[in-house]
Design a protein around this motif. Structure first.
Motif, PDB file in Angstrom:
ATOM      1  N   ASP A   1       0.739  -1.272  -0.109  1.00  0.00           N
ATOM      2  CA  ASP A   1       0.123   0.042  -0.169  1.00  0.00           C
ATOM      3  C   ASP A   1       0.938   1.302   0.095  1.00  0.00           C
ATOM      4  O   ASP A   1       1.962   1.237   0.656  1.00  0.00           O
ATOM      5  CB  ASP A   1      -0.907   0.039   1.292  1.00  0.00           C
ATOM      6  CG  ASP A   1      -2.094   1.006   0.962  1.00  0.00           C
ATOM      7  OD1 ASP A   1      -1.840   2.074   0.561  1.00  0.00           O
ATOM      8  OD2 ASP A   1      -2.942   0.679   1.874  1.00  0.00           O
TER       9      ASP A   1
ATOM     10  N   ASP B   1      -1.672   3.636   6.498  1.00  0.00           N
ATOM     11  CA  ASP B   1      -2.555   2.403   6.422  1.00  0.00           C
ATOM     12  C   ASP B   1      -1.530   1.507   6.602  1.00  0.00           C
ATOM     13  O   ASP B   1      -2.218   0.500   7.460  1.00  0.00           O
ATOM     14  CB  ASP B   1      -3.215   2.574   5.031  1.00  0.00           C
ATOM     15  CG  ASP B   1      -4.548   3.430   4.854  1.00  0.00           C
ATOM     16  OD1 ASP B   1      -4.813   3.993   5.668  1.00  0.00           O
ATOM     17  OD2 ASP B   1      -4.810   3.421   3.725  1.00  0.00           O
ATOM     18  N   ASN B   2      -0.658   1.164   6.101  1.00  0.00           N
ATOM     19  CA  ASN B   2       0.320   0.178   6.389  1.00  0.00           C
ATOM     20  C   ASN B   2       0.701   0.049   7.939  1.00  0.00           C
ATOM     21  O   ASN B   2       0.819  -1.138   8.522  1.00  0.00           O
ATOM     22  CB  ASN B   2       1.732   0.549   5.765  1.00  0.00           C
ATOM     23  CG  ASN B   2       1.536   0.072   4.159  1.00  0.00           C
ATOM     24  OD1 ASN B   2       0.801  -0.912   3.766  1.00  0.00           O
ATOM     25  ND2 ASN B   2       2.680   0.233   3.399  1.00  0.00           N
TER      26      ASN B   2
ATOM     27  N   ASP C   1      -3.282  -3.204  -1.954  1.00  0.00           N
ATOM     28  CA  ASP C   1      -4.207  -2.002  -2.472  1.00  0.00           C
ATOM     29  C   ASP C   1      -4.237  -1.941  -3.935  1.00  0.00           C
ATOM     30  O   ASP C   1      -3.534  -2.449  -4.733  1.00  0.00           O
ATOM     31  CB  ASP C   1      -3.394  -0.684  -1.860  1.00  0.00           C
ATOM     32  CG  ASP C   1      -4.360   0.432  -2.030  1.00  0.00           C
ATOM     33  OD1 ASP C   1      -5.601   0.456  -2.046  1.00  0.00           O
ATOM     34  OD2 ASP C   1      -4.017   1.606  -2.135  1.00  0.00           O
TER      35      ASP C   1
ATOM     36  N   MET D   1      -2.602   2.662  -6.653  1.00  0.00           N
ATOM     37  CA  MET D   1      -1.193   3.268  -6.146  1.00  0.00           C
ATOM     38  C   MET D   1      -0.626   3.897  -7.440  1.00  0.00           C
ATOM     39  O   MET D   1      -0.728   3.322  -8.755  1.00  0.00           O
ATOM     40  CB  MET D   1      -0.539   2.140  -5.837  1.00  0.00           C
ATOM     41  CG  MET D   1      -0.850   1.401  -4.548  1.00  0.00           C
ATOM     42  SD  MET D   1       0.247  -0.177  -3.971  1.00  0.00           S
ATOM     43  CE  MET D   1      -0.556  -1.215  -4.879  1.00  0.00           C
TER      44      MET D   1
ATOM     45  N   THR E   1      -8.594  -2.299   0.047  1.00  0.00           N
ATOM     46  CA  THR E   1      -8.568  -1.120  -0.641  1.00  0.00           C
ATOM     47  C   THR E   1      -9.779  -0.136   0.013  1.00  0.00           C
ATOM     48  O   THR E   1     -10.507  -0.532   0.431  1.00  0.00           O
ATOM     49  CB  THR E   1      -8.930  -1.306  -2.112  1.00  0.00           C
ATOM     50  OG1 THR E   1      -8.870   0.007  -2.806  1.00  0.00           O
ATOM     51  CG2 THR E   1     -10.208  -2.075  -2.459  1.00  0.00           C
TER      52      THR E   1
ATOM     53  N   LYS F   1     -10.555  -0.941   3.403  1.00  0.00           N
ATOM     54  CA  LYS F   1      -9.673  -0.613   4.630  1.00  0.00           C
ATOM     55  C   LYS F   1     -10.441   0.014   5.867  1.00  0.00           C
ATOM     56  O   LYS F   1     -11.589   0.616   5.683  1.00  0.00           O
ATOM     57  CB  LYS F   1      -8.740   0.462   4.298  1.00  0.00           C
ATOM     58  CG  LYS F   1      -7.832  -0.022   3.276  1.00  0.00           C
ATOM     59  CD  LYS F   1      -6.794   1.166   2.844  1.00  0.00           C
ATOM     60  CE  LYS F   1      -5.979   0.908   1.566  1.00  0.00           C
ATOM     61  NZ  LYS F   1      -5.338   2.177   1.045  1.00  0.00           N
TER      62      LYS F   1
END
Length: 139
Positions: A18, A23-24, A74, A77, A106, A129
């Motif tokens: 991602d 988020d990671n 994801d 990107m 996602t 997500k």
């Protein structure tokens, strides 16, 4: 003093791909907190994730548990999106990818993305997500 019991993990290794570092971070903490995987490889681009995977393939004698059994991927990107990653992943010899499942992770609610994910034989799930304990339990 009693010895601490080592936690049981569902997977030896998983990979997060991602471009969003926050988020990671959140997803990695969820994976670690739920003992979903012993190792979490984190990549902020599909290109670096693919290169990492190819390096595992090229290295002789890598134990199978070092290959991620789940890739959380994801879609949106820059440079190489999730579907382009899947196209390149398909080119890796089957013996190196047959035990790896891909889960699209996602924010996309685009019906075309959902349909494209369902049509890809490597994609085993489509999640929105962020990762939750319920998501991980369902895998």
């Amino acid at each position: 003093m009693p010895k601490m019991k080592k936690p049981e993990f569902k997977h030896a290794s998983v990979m997060l791909v991602d471009d969003n570092e926050i988020d990671n971070f959140i997803n990695q903490k969820m994976i670690e907190g739920c003992h979903f995987a012993e190792r979490v490889y984190v990549h902020t681009s599909s290109k670096s994730a693919l290169e990492f995977y190819l390096n595992l393939v090229r290295a002789e004698g890598i134990p199978p548990e070092l290959f991620p059994s789940v890739i959380f991927l994801d879609i949106n990107m820059p440079i190489m999106d999730g579907f382009q990653f899947l196209d390149e992943f398909e080119k890796i010899p089957l013996k190196y990818r047959e035990n790896t499942r891909v889960v699209m992770l996602t924010t996309s609610i685009n019906p075309i993305d959902i349909e494209s994910s369902k049509k890809n034989k490597h994609v085993k799930g489509f999640l929105n997500k962020p990762l939750t304990k319920e998501h991980l339990d369902s895998l």
